[in-house]
Scaffold this motif. Structure first.
Motif, PDB file in Angstrom:
ATOM      1  N   UNK A 369      42.843  47.795  44.698  1.00  0.00           N
ATOM      2  CA  UNK A 369      41.759  48.408  44.570  1.00  0.00           C
ATOM      3  C   UNK A 369      41.707  49.173  42.820  1.00  0.00           C
ATOM      4  N   UNK A 370      42.853  48.998  42.589  1.00  0.00           N
ATOM      5  CA  UNK A 370      43.046  49.590  41.166  1.00  0.00           C
ATOM      6  C   UNK A 370      42.634  48.589  39.984  1.00  0.00           C
ATOM      7  N   UNK A 371      42.762  47.321  40.264  1.00  0.00           N
ATOM      8  CA  UNK A 371      41.952  46.454  39.760  1.00  0.00           C
ATOM      9  C   UNK A 371      41.278  45.813  39.737  1.00  0.00           C
ATOM     10  N   UNK A 372      40.436  45.992  40.979  1.00  0.00           N
ATOM     11  CA  UNK A 372      38.613  45.823  41.604  1.00  0.00           C
ATOM     12  C   UNK A 372      37.744  47.113  40.375  1.00  0.00           C
ATOM     13  N   UNK A 373      38.599  48.030  40.399  1.00  0.00           N
ATOM     14  CA  UNK A 373      37.221  49.169  39.692  1.00  0.00           C
ATOM     15  C   UNK A 373      38.027  49.130  38.554  1.00  0.00           C
ATOM     16  N   UNK A 374      39.006  48.474  37.531  1.00  0.00           N
ATOM     17  CA  UNK A 374      38.837  47.816  36.220  1.00  0.00           C
ATOM     18  C   UNK A 374      38.763  46.832  36.564  1.00  0.00           C
ATOM     19  N   UNK A 375      38.328  45.677  36.847  1.00  0.00           N
ATOM     20  CA  UNK A 375      37.078  44.652  36.542  1.00  0.00           C
ATOM     21  C   UNK A 375      36.104  44.968  36.238  1.00  0.00           C
ATOM     22  N   UNK A 376      35.563  46.236  37.446  1.00  0.00           N
ATOM     23  CA  UNK A 376      34.429  47.229  37.403  1.00  0.00           C
ATOM     24  C   UNK A 376      33.852  47.466  36.175  1.00  0.00           C
ATOM     25  N   UNK A 377      34.698  47.826  35.688  1.00  0.00           N
ATOM     26  CA  UNK A 377      34.166  48.685  33.937  1.00  0.00           C
ATOM     27  C   UNK A 377      33.696  47.704  32.996  1.00  0.00           C
ATOM     28  N   UNK A 378      34.194  46.494  33.207  1.00  0.00           N
ATOM     29  CA  UNK A 378      33.730  45.120  32.403  1.00  0.00           C
ATOM     30  C   UNK A 378      33.225  44.339  32.718  1.00  0.00           C
ATOM     31  N   UNK A 379      32.390  45.705  33.905  1.00  0.00           N
ATOM     32  CA  UNK A 379      31.375  43.822  34.328  1.00  0.00           C
ATOM     33  C   UNK A 379      31.660  43.247  35.914  1.00  0.00           C
ATOM     34  N   UNK A 380      32.715  42.648  36.065  1.00  0.00           N
ATOM     35  CA  UNK A 380      32.737  42.217  37.126  1.00  0.00           C
ATOM     36  C   UNK A 380      33.336  42.766  38.809  1.00  0.00           C
ATOM     37  N   UNK A 381      31.575  42.844  39.022  1.00  0.00           N
ATOM     38  CA  UNK A 381      31.491  43.775  40.262  1.00  0.00           C
ATOM     39  C   UNK A 381      31.619  43.059  41.815  1.00  0.00           C
ATOM     40  N   UNK A 382      32.109  41.929  41.467  1.00  0.00           N
ATOM     41  CA  UNK A 382      32.023  41.300  42.616  1.00  0.00           C
ATOM     42  C   UNK A 382      33.201  39.726  42.487  1.00  0.00           C
ATOM     43  N   UNK A 383      34.558  40.997  42.557  1.00  0.00           N
ATOM     44  CA  UNK A 383      35.949  39.481  41.784  1.00  0.00           C
ATOM     45  C   UNK A 383      35.911  39.147  43.776  1.00  0.00           C
ATOM     46  N   UNK A 384      36.888  37.555  43.442  1.00  0.00           N
ATOM     47  CA  UNK A 384      37.191  36.952  44.683  1.00  0.00           C
ATOM     48  C   UNK A 384      38.362  37.743  45.517  1.00  0.00           C
ATOM     49  N   UNK A 385      38.576  37.535  46.494  1.00  0.00           N
ATOM     50  CA  UNK A 385      39.858  37.929  46.468  1.00  0.00           C
ATOM     51  C   UNK A 385      41.133  36.874  46.212  1.00  0.00           C
ATOM     52  N   UNK A 386      41.187  35.704  46.702  1.00  0.00           N
ATOM     53  CA  UNK A 386      42.305  35.379  45.729  1.00  0.00           C
ATOM     54  C   UNK A 386      42.740  35.669  44.136  1.00  0.00           C
ATOM     55  N   UNK A 387      41.800  36.139  43.244  1.00  0.00           N
ATOM     56  CA  UNK A 387      41.740  36.345  42.105  1.00  0.00           C
ATOM     57  C   UNK A 387      42.437  37.446  41.573  1.00  0.00           C
ATOM     58  N   UNK A 388      42.069  38.412  42.632  1.00  0.00           N
ATOM     59  CA  UNK A 388      42.693  40.332  43.493  1.00  0.00           C
ATOM     60  C   UNK A 388      44.251  39.285  43.514  1.00  0.00           C
ATOM     61  N   UNK A 389      44.686  38.946  44.581  1.00  0.00           N
ATOM     62  CA  UNK A 389      45.843  38.594  45.085  1.00  0.00           C
ATOM     63  C   UNK A 389      46.968  38.040  44.167  1.00  0.00           C
ATOM     64  N   UNK A 390      46.584  37.450  43.114  1.00  0.00           N
ATOM     65  CA  UNK A 390      47.209  36.532  42.120  1.00  0.00           C
ATOM     66  C   UNK A 390      47.482  37.583  41.416  1.00  0.00           C
ATOM     67  N   UNK A 391      46.486  38.628  40.815  1.00  0.00           N
ATOM     68  CA  UNK A 391      46.568  39.294  39.575  1.00  0.00           C
ATOM     69  C   UNK A 391      47.934  40.833  40.138  1.00  0.00           C
ATOM     70  N   UNK A 392      47.219  41.072  42.010  1.00  0.00           N
ATOM     71  CA  UNK A 392      48.290  42.128  42.168  1.00  0.00           C
ATOM     72  C   UNK A 392      49.477  41.915  42.376  1.00  0.00           C
ATOM     73  N   UNK A 393      50.122  40.477  42.682  1.00  0.00           N
ATOM     74  CA  UNK A 393      51.648  39.492  42.380  1.00  0.00           C
ATOM     75  C   UNK A 393      51.701  40.044  41.116  1.00  0.00           C
ATOM     76  N   UNK A 394      51.449  39.211  40.142  1.00  0.00           N
ATOM     77  CA  UNK A 394      51.469  39.887  38.990  1.00  0.00           C
ATOM     78  C   UNK A 394      52.031  41.272  38.753  1.00  0.00           C
ATOM     79  N   UNK A 395      51.314  42.831  39.551  1.00  0.00           N
ATOM     80  CA  UNK A 395      51.646  44.064  38.872  1.00  0.00           C
ATOM     81  C   UNK A 395      52.247  44.043  39.678  1.00  0.00           C
ATOM     82  N   UNK A 396      52.820  43.920  40.551  1.00  0.00           N
ATOM     83  CA  UNK A 396      53.704  44.015  41.992  1.00  0.00           C
ATOM     84  C   UNK A 396      55.393  43.417  41.369  1.00  0.00           C
TER      85      UNK A 396
END
Length: 440
Positions: A369-396
């Motif tokens: 959810x945090x990642x999605x909000x940050x991406x929206x600030x840079x114009x990425x309003x509809x990121x793919x779920x796979x991309x979110x999973x990859x970034x979340x894994x790196x964060x966690x």
């Protein structure tokens, strides 16, 4: 080894630990034999140093080290098995002229115990839960800002009331020489605005710095100086005009709507205002929630009464700090930290009583959810779920991030619990009135 507890009162106890030679001697002997094999002592070949000499040189240090390890391991195990909820860490009682050659070694540790208390989530006093609304005035101002931001610049010959004027501020005595752009509608000083009106490119105007802009921070930016210096500045500066532009407001059309929110997400001025109102109130909700969390926290601290082992905790602060403290200094430090400690205990009690837990799957979705909000600030309003999973894994994969996000998620769980069970009264306010009430 024998461990016993003597209860002093509800908040203080002493743990006594008796250690015999049988508890440590085998381990000490093994270590000394290894020392004998490796010892390099003048006059003896390696490995041939007499054990008596090894014991004389290293025996006491090895004994002390092994006994301390035994104490630490077994004391922690005892506290866990007995389910003792201690504050700070056990403090060893000072024993002068301790004899390490005794057959039985006796140690005592002071314990500060967490108090037993109850927390009632149904607060006696109703706590205000703010609902911040975006009124028509705020929405219309935001529409005007958007039109201005996405409008186009039209070059002009002379300055008027709502222009963007580029130029250079100079004051030799203060070593000010700053190229900048000022918006005439942001000027607070009527004299400054009158002095600029009608001026042309190349003209020089003398302006006073004190009260020049509506917002104080703008002066430091315009003059290229730090904020502290700008706040105390009361001088005259010259401003030489190099460019004059008027910003023509952008039309409220589909092209602008798509640029702001993506293709066909908003299709009219009415929908634009509804979207601005909705997005603004979502942001306001975060501030209102933080205010509610703070207020409930303060209520619990003030109204949940229990005693603490003050003497023990003051001594613990005195003995375990990075720098040695006097009794007075330790008492001062305790006074500063007492409120935070009380809430830690209250919060822990609420979490246990209501079985609040942070599961990994929840934490993963929370981070996405945090990642999605940050991406929206840079114009990425509809990121793919796979991309979110990859970034979340790196964060966690970062333990510091896991700790930070876990704390935020737990705060959210506590907030939801308070909204459900606490005695709340809802108050609807505009953002302007919320700021006045909360921050004065």
């Amino acid at each position: 080894m024998n461990i016993t507890k003597e209860q002093i009162d509800d908040l203080n106890a002493v743990v006594k630990v008796a250690i015999t030679k049988e508890d440590y001697q085998d381990k000490v002997d093994t270590i000394l034999k290894d020392y004998k094999k490796q010892a390099n002592i003048p006059g003896f070949r390696k490995g041939q140093v007499p054990m008596g000499l090894i014991k004389k040189q290293y025996g006491k240090a090895v004994l002390v080290d092994e006994v301390n390890k035994l104490l630490q391991d077994n004391l922690n195990k005892y506290l866990t098995e007995e389910k003792l909820d201690v504050l700070g860490n056990p403090l060893p009682k000072q024993q002068d002229n301790f004899d390490w050659d005794q057959d039985e070694l006796a140690f005592e540790f002071e314990l500060g115990l967490a108090p037993d208390f109850e927390v009632s989530l149904k607060t006696k006093k109703a706590i205000t839960q703010y609902k911040i609304v975006a009124d028509d005035k705020m929405v219309n101002e935001q529409v005007e800002r958007i039109q201005k931001q996405y409008g186009k610049l039209v070059s002009k010959d002379e300055v008027s009331k709502n222009d963007e004027v580029s130029g250079t501020f100079v004051n030799e005595a203060e070593e000010i020489d700053s190229k900048t752009m000022i918006e005439t509608d942001k000027l607070k000083s009527k004299k400054a605005l009158d002095a600029l009106k009608g001026k042309k490119i190349g003209d020089e105007v003398t302006l006073k710095t004190k009260g020049l802009f509506k917002e104080d921070h703008m002066l430091s930016s315009a003059l290229g100086i730090d904020q502290q210096k700008a706040e105390a500045l009361d001088i005259e500066v010259t401003f030489t005009i190099s460019e004059i532009n008027e910003r023509e407001a952008a039309e409220l059309n589909q092209e602008l709507f798509d640029k702001l929110f993506g293709p066909d997400s908003v299709k009219s001025e009415k929908e634009l205002k509804e979207r601005i109102k909705e997005d603004s109130e979502k942001q306001f909700e975060q501030q209102a929630d933080q205010k509610l969390l703070n207020d409930v926290t303060e209520y619990f601290i003030e109204n949940t009464k229990f005693e603490l082992p003050t003497g023990f905790l003051t001594k613990w602060i005195q003995m375990t700090g990075e720098e040695p403290l006097s009794e007075e200094q330790a008492a001062e430090e305790y006074a500063k930290s007492e409120k935070g400690l009380r809430y830690q205990l209250i919060e822990g009690k609420i979490i246990r009583d209501n079985e609040l837990q942070v599961q990994f799957d929840e934490l993963k979705e929370f981070s996405k959810g945090f990642i999605r909000s940050q991406m929206a600030q840079f114009g990425q309003l509809d990121p793919k779920e796979e991309e979110l999973d990859t970034i979340a894994a790196r964060v966690l994969g970062n333990q510091d991030e896991v700790k930070r996000l876990s704390e935020q998620l737990m705060s959210q769980k506590l907030l939801n619990l308070y909204k459900e069970k606490a005695n709340l009264k809802t108050k609807e306010v505009t953002y302007e009135n919320f700021v006045k009430e909360v921050y004065g």
